[in-house]
Each structure stands twice: as structure tokens, then as C-alpha cells.
Design an enzyme around this catalytic site. Sequence first.
Site, PDB file in Angstrom:
ATOM      1  N   GLN A  18      21.250  48.676 -12.597  1.00  0.00           N
ATOM      2  CA  GLN A  18      20.286  49.591 -11.984  1.00  0.00           C
ATOM      3  C   GLN A  18      20.554  51.042 -12.374  1.00  0.00           C
ATOM      4  OE1 GLN A  18      20.293  49.255  -7.702  1.00  0.00           O
ATOM      5  NE2 GLN A  18      18.609  50.686  -7.395  1.00  0.00           N
ATOM      6  N   GLU A  21      20.893  43.352  -0.453  1.00  0.00           N
ATOM      7  CA  GLU A  21      20.193  44.330   0.380  1.00  0.00           C
ATOM      8  C   GLU A  21      19.574  43.576   1.547  1.00  0.00           C
ATOM      9  OE1 GLU A  21      17.502  46.635  -2.099  1.00  0.00           O
ATOM     10  OE2 GLU A  21      19.150  47.993  -2.631  1.00  0.00           O
ATOM     11  N   ARG A  25      23.967  46.723  -9.304  1.00  0.00           N
ATOM     12  CA  ARG A  25      24.008  48.190  -9.215  1.00  0.00           C
ATOM     13  C   ARG A  25      24.324  48.867 -10.550  1.00  0.00           C
ATOM     14  NH1 ARG A  25      21.036  48.713  -4.847  1.00  0.00           N
ATOM     15  NH2 ARG A  25      21.988  47.814  -2.979  1.00  0.00           N
ATOM     16  N   GLU A  81      17.082  43.130   4.198  1.00  0.00           N
ATOM     17  CA  GLU A  81      15.711  43.608   4.420  1.00  0.00           C
ATOM     18  C   GLU A  81      14.947  42.581   5.255  1.00  0.00           C
ATOM     19  OE1 GLU A  81      13.666  44.827   0.869  1.00  0.00           O
ATOM     20  OE2 GLU A  81      15.507  45.465  -0.153  1.00  0.00           O
ATOM     21  N   GLU A 111      26.821  50.872   0.063  1.00  0.00           N
ATOM     22  CA  GLU A 111      27.005  51.866   1.118  1.00  0.00           C
ATOM     23  C   GLU A 111      28.300  51.614   1.883  1.00  0.00           C
ATOM     24  OE1 GLU A 111      23.308  52.655   3.501  1.00  0.00           O
ATOM     25  OE2 GLU A 111      22.549  51.118   2.147  1.00  0.00           O
ATOM     26  N   HIS A 147      19.561  54.530   4.401  1.00  0.00           N
ATOM     27  CA  HIS A 147      19.886  53.917   3.114  1.00  0.00           C
ATOM     28  C   HIS A 147      19.545  54.868   1.970  1.00  0.00           C
ATOM     29  CE1 HIS A 147      20.184  50.934  -0.093  1.00  0.00           C
ATOM     30  NE2 HIS A 147      18.956  51.235  -0.471  1.00  0.00           N
ATOM     31  N   ASP A 179      17.291  41.266  -1.130  1.00  0.00           N
ATOM     32  CA  ASP A 179      16.937  41.821  -2.440  1.00  0.00           C
ATOM     33  C   ASP A 179      18.232  42.037  -3.218  1.00  0.00           C
ATOM     34  OD1 ASP A 179      15.763  43.169  -4.563  1.00  0.00           O
ATOM     35  OD2 ASP A 179      15.777  45.100  -3.530  1.00  0.00           O
ATOM     36  N   LYS A 197      16.950  43.859 -10.332  1.00  0.00           N
ATOM     37  CA  LYS A 197      16.464  43.200  -9.116  1.00  0.00           C
ATOM     38  C   LYS A 197      15.528  42.024  -9.380  1.00  0.00           C
ATOM     39  CE  LYS A 197      16.900  47.418  -6.373  1.00  0.00           C
ATOM     40  NZ  LYS A 197      17.290  46.974  -5.015  1.00  0.00           N
ATOM     41  N   THR A 242      15.587  36.792  -5.403  1.00  0.00           N
ATOM     42  CA  THR A 242      15.318  37.343  -4.075  1.00  0.00           C
ATOM     43  C   THR A 242      15.311  36.151  -3.134  1.00  0.00           C
ATOM     44  OG1 THR A 242      13.885  39.053  -5.043  1.00  0.00           O
ATOM     45  CG2 THR A 242      13.685  38.665  -2.671  1.00  0.00           C
ATOM     46  N   ASP A 254       8.594  45.767  -3.181  1.00  0.00           N
ATOM     47  CA  ASP A 254       9.748  46.108  -2.352  1.00  0.00           C
ATOM     48  C   ASP A 254       9.726  47.593  -2.025  1.00  0.00           C
ATOM     49  OD1 ASP A 254      12.037  45.469  -0.919  1.00  0.00           O
ATOM     50  OD2 ASP A 254      13.353  46.031  -2.578  1.00  0.00           O
TER      51      ASP A 254
HETATM   52 MN    MN Z   1      15.387  46.519  -1.959  1.00  0.00          MN
END
Ligand code: MN
Length: 437
Positions: A251, A210, A248, A212, A384, A145, A244, A264, A268, A138
Site C-alpha cells: 500500500q 481492518e 501495508r 469494519e 495502529e 483511524h 479489509d 487490498k 475481504t 470501501d
Molecule cells: Mn478498509
Amino acid sequence: MSDINDTHDPGLRSWVASANEEGTDFPIQNLPHGVFRRTGSAEPWRGGVAIGDQVLDVGALHAAGAFSRFGPIAEQAAALASADELNGLMAAGPAAWKALRTALSALLREGQPAQPDALVSQADAEYRVPARVGDFTDFYTSVHHATNIGRLFRPDAPLMPNFKWLPVAYHGRASSIGISGQTFHRPRGQTLPAGATAPTFGACQRLDYELELGIWIGQGNAPGEPIPIAEADDHVFGLCLLNDWSARDIQAWEYQPLGPFLAKNFATTISPWIVTLQALAPYRVAWTRPDGDPAPLPYLDCAHNRTHGAFDVRIECWLESQSMRDGGSGPSRLSSSSFRHSYWSVAQMVTHHAVGGCNLQPGDLLGTGTQSGPTPGEAAALIELSVGGQQPVALDNGETRTFLADGDTVIFKGWCEKPRFARIGFGEARGTVLPAR
Ligand code: MN
């Protein structure tokens, strides 16, 4: 192999009537590949091509001899495209992909004999991950971002000094990649509460998505043999949508010094259809850098990348909560943007991945990283949109979110449109959060 040819002619129509309808994701100019069977059946999984609201059973046409008039390369590619995993087709390379696209386009055109026995309605189909994914990597290619999230994790230095010099990535987890419709339990793990000096163990409280794109590697490279950037596109079979999912709070505690791990690796979600690079040829745009930013090092630079390196794939994220389902209201749109804003191109990601000697293999999957655009409404993750959980995001039905709630379904959509070309779409990648075990 990114040339525009008669398969992109916007005037083409198909004998599959739904492929000619305005707004379909799958007109005859698209022809994306996937692996399907009738829902809930014991049928073998097999390769198919989306056309209108139908799936073309490539193997059924192949068995009827329909590809023989297109020559041995197309016929062999059709056999590979009907397999229960598409690694063989991916390994066959761009000449085979192009021959197959030419044949499929010809066979599906209006005026050719209709083949209703080779169609399965998408309403009756289920899908699986269309190839055996050996490795998943990834990336982190949106400067917007990286800046937004960097500001939250490291207010003093949001953008790391390497960001504008190389496409940052981590090696992810292939085993937990699931197809659209995936459900998973909210992960549990270690988090460090604000102000605490020791972590606690429990359910993730800051679960995020996320938005993507996924990059499906086609033909690989031998160990130790880099992929020159001018040849990188020949190693890419196509693109899909990719979520993804990210924990948080897990993380934030675990990510230094080696990057994401349990935050993560639990799930997915990808869309079932692979839109080929050949189908995407008309929607390529120049890859540019803002004035004053460093030029890429020579191994990450070539003329074709500058003129055609970026893809204008429009992307959207929608959220459907449990109460929206219960109340019968539709999902709420959270954001929209385009992959064209990516700081690094697909070719640069592929070339950088292999430049040290790493061998990519057919069916490897690369995530592009969260594709946030330049404005706040283009942010492609809740962390975000909610500014780190401080500003709740309003949904259409009056609910709010800072992070995902149990029962939330996150839905990604993607498409390309451009004057004088057909609109082509990616379908959906949807996934649902179940309560922690
Ligand atoms: Mn990602």
C-alpha cells in the site's frame, strides 16, 4: 422503516430453546439472513435465518405454507429469502422486509407449533457470501483511524483537508470477497524498502487486518437519480462484519495518486449473517460532530440522521495464532470499540455514493472503513496498535505481533446491547493467513 415495534419486545421467547439463552447472538429479536447448506453436502445453497444455535430453513417453512396467513407481501418475501442468493429480497424493499420480519417473529414465538424439520444446527452448516456482490466500495470514516494512519504515512499532514467534508472511499474488488472461514495466501507484490530508490518484488512483510462493518445495499437507485439522505436507510438491507485485509508495505508504495490497489484486492472476509436495519432500530444513537468541526453540507444532513444516524454496534478483534491452536489456548483479544464513533453515518455514505449519479444495486457491499475508536485500545488495525510496526503488541500466550504471521486467524465479533432491549449479535468473521505461494 427504522421503527421499534413488537418484534423488538425483550420479553419475546422462541420455541427454539437455544434462542432464549443468555448471551446468544441470535435471539428472536434479531432474525438475520444468510445463505447456507449442510457442511460438505451436495444440498442446494438456500436462504436461512439464524435463531439460537440453529438455522431456520425459510424455504422449508414456505413450502409448508406457513407464510400464507401473513399475506402476499410476506409470502413473496419469504420465497425471496429462501433463494440461493438474497439479491431479490434486498431489491424488494423495506415494506417486504418488514412484513417478513413480522411473520418470522410470529412463527418462531413460543406457543407456536415447533417446526424441527425446518431447522439445521449451525454446527452442521456452512455458509457462502449471501448475495451476488456487483460492486464493493470501501470507505474511510473513522477520524481516529484516519488520523492515526495518516500520521504514519504523512507525518506533516495526517488528516487530508477533505476528510471532514465528505466520506472518503475507493472502489474495491468484489471477486475476492469471501465468507467467514476464508483462507488466503499472503500476497506478493512490489514494495519499496526503506532508503531504497527502486522497489523489490516479494511476499508482503506488513500484512494487516481492518475491523469494519459491511453495509448491504437493498433496493438500488436508477442511474442519475440521487438518494436523498432522508431516504437513504430505505436503501440499506442490513449490516455485517467485514475484514479489509491490507498489505501495508504494498500500500505504501502504490497508493499515490489513485489509492489502494493490490494492497487490498486479494481478500475481504465477511460474516455470514446480515443483521437487518430493522433489527438494529433500538441501537441507533445520535450522530454528532465535535464542537468546531464543519457541519455537513445540506445534502449530507437531515433531522433523522442527526437524531438516529449512528449505530452502537460493539466490535471486537481477536487473534488466534498457530501456536495458540497447537497449545490449546484460546484466542487473544486485540481491541474493542463501537461503530458509534464513526465520523460519517451509513446514510451519509449511501447518499454521497449516489449523489453524482452512480447507481447502487441490490447486493452491492460498502465497507465502513476501519472503525478505530478514540482511545489507543480501540484501534482497529495492527498498524495502529503497533504504531507502524515500532511497538510490538503482546498476545496472551507471550507471543508478540507487529503485523500478521502465517497461520494467524483473525476473528471479528459484533453485538448490540442496551437496557430494556435484547442483546443481539453478528456472529463472527474469521479468516486465516496462509504462507505466500
Ligand atoms: Mn478498509
